[in-house]
Design an enzyme around this catalytic site. Structure first.
Site, PDB file in Angstrom:
ATOM      1  N   ILE A  56       0.932  -1.071   0.347  1.00 48.66           N
ATOM      2  CA  ILE A  56       0.383  -0.313  -0.113  1.00 48.66           C
ATOM      3  C   ILE A  56       0.828   1.358  -0.317  1.00 48.66           C
ATOM      4  CG2 ILE A  56      -1.478   1.248   1.518  1.00 48.66           C
ATOM      5  CD1 ILE A  56      -2.617  -1.804   2.514  1.00 48.66           C
ATOM      6  N   PRO A  57       0.485   2.172  -1.357  1.00 51.86           N
ATOM      7  CA  PRO A  57       2.151   3.276  -1.240  1.00 51.86           C
ATOM      8  C   PRO A  57       2.319   4.290  -0.567  1.00 51.86           C
ATOM      9  CG  PRO A  57       0.470   2.608  -3.483  1.00 51.86           C
ATOM     10  CD  PRO A  57       0.237   1.992  -2.493  1.00 51.86           C
ATOM     11  N   CYS A  58       1.886   4.488   0.992  1.00 56.52           N
ATOM     12  CA  CYS A  58       1.695   5.433   1.312  1.00 56.52           C
ATOM     13  C   CYS A  58       2.761   6.211   0.892  1.00 56.52           C
ATOM     14  CB  CYS A  58       2.041   5.110   2.916  1.00 56.52           C
ATOM     15  SG  CYS A  58       3.422   4.249   3.740  1.00 56.52           S
ATOM     16  N   HIS A  59       4.465   6.089   0.720  1.00 56.58           N
ATOM     17  CA  HIS A  59       4.909   7.056   0.292  1.00 56.58           C
ATOM     18  C   HIS A  59       4.639   8.027  -0.756  1.00 56.58           C
ATOM     19  CE1 HIS A  59       5.663   3.565  -2.219  1.00 56.58           C
ATOM     20  NE2 HIS A  59       6.631   4.676  -3.227  1.00 56.58           N
TER      21      HIS A  59
END
Length: 186
Positions: A140-143
């Site tokens: 989950i690409p929170c970056h």
């Protein structure tokens, strides 16, 4: 009710040692890189104390291979990775689903993600909290979720915002502001 068994694997990438944990339903935890396998394992088990080392399933091996490609700078899509988000808040699951749609080399803001979900600007804080509690960072690409104005914002992974910046740079995203004054080239 039977207790869910969680297995994990620590593996090396070009970015350092990562950890991945899974159940029969999918990936439950992902630990972004640290410098040592021991540090990664310690951080992973802090959030998954019942985890046991295990032989990865074919799906987990596929995800590990994708993570290795990611940290080599190869465009990678994790949107098809099966996740086990049991126990997560329903709104957080909505936020995570929206974040998974942010593609390689793209970013959005906490506020824009809240708006996409039909929530008001006050929900940007909820989006930030969901990103901070993301159990499977990178997958989950929170970056890729930034603070207002495209500022880097926080990052709860090892290395903090420096790691977030490095990951975005791997994807070709440059967050450095343009110089205030350009040279005239004389």
């Amino acid at each position: 009710m039977a207790q869910t068994i969680h297995h994990y694997l620590i593996f090396e990438t070009a970015g350092g040692f990562c950890g991945i944990a899974w159940s029969d339903a999918g990936i439950v935890r992902f630990q972004l890189p640290t410098k040592t396998a021991e540090a990664t394992e310690r951080l992973l088990l802090r959030r998954l104390p019942d985890g046991l080392p295990g032989a990865p399933t074919p799906d987990v091996l596929e995800t590990v291979a994708a993570v290795k490609r990611y940290f080599q700078g190869e465009e990678t899509d994790f949107s098809g990775v099966e996740l086990d988000l049991a126990g997560q808040d329903a709104f957080f699951r909505e936020i995570y689903a929206a974040a998974r749609r942010i593609g390689w080399g793209r970013t959005t803001t906490y506020g824009a993600l809240a708006k996409e979900l039909g929530a008001g600007p006050e929900a940007a804080r909820d989006v930030g909290q969901a990103m901070a509690k993301n159990p499977v960072a990178l997958i989950i690409p929170c970056h890729r979720v930034l603070a207002a104005g495209g500022k880097i914002g926080g990052f709860s992974a090892p290395g903090g915002s420096t790691s977030k910046t490095r990951m975005l740079e791997l994807e070709g995203v440059n967050l450095a502001p343009p110089p205030a004054q350009q040279s005239l080239g004389f």
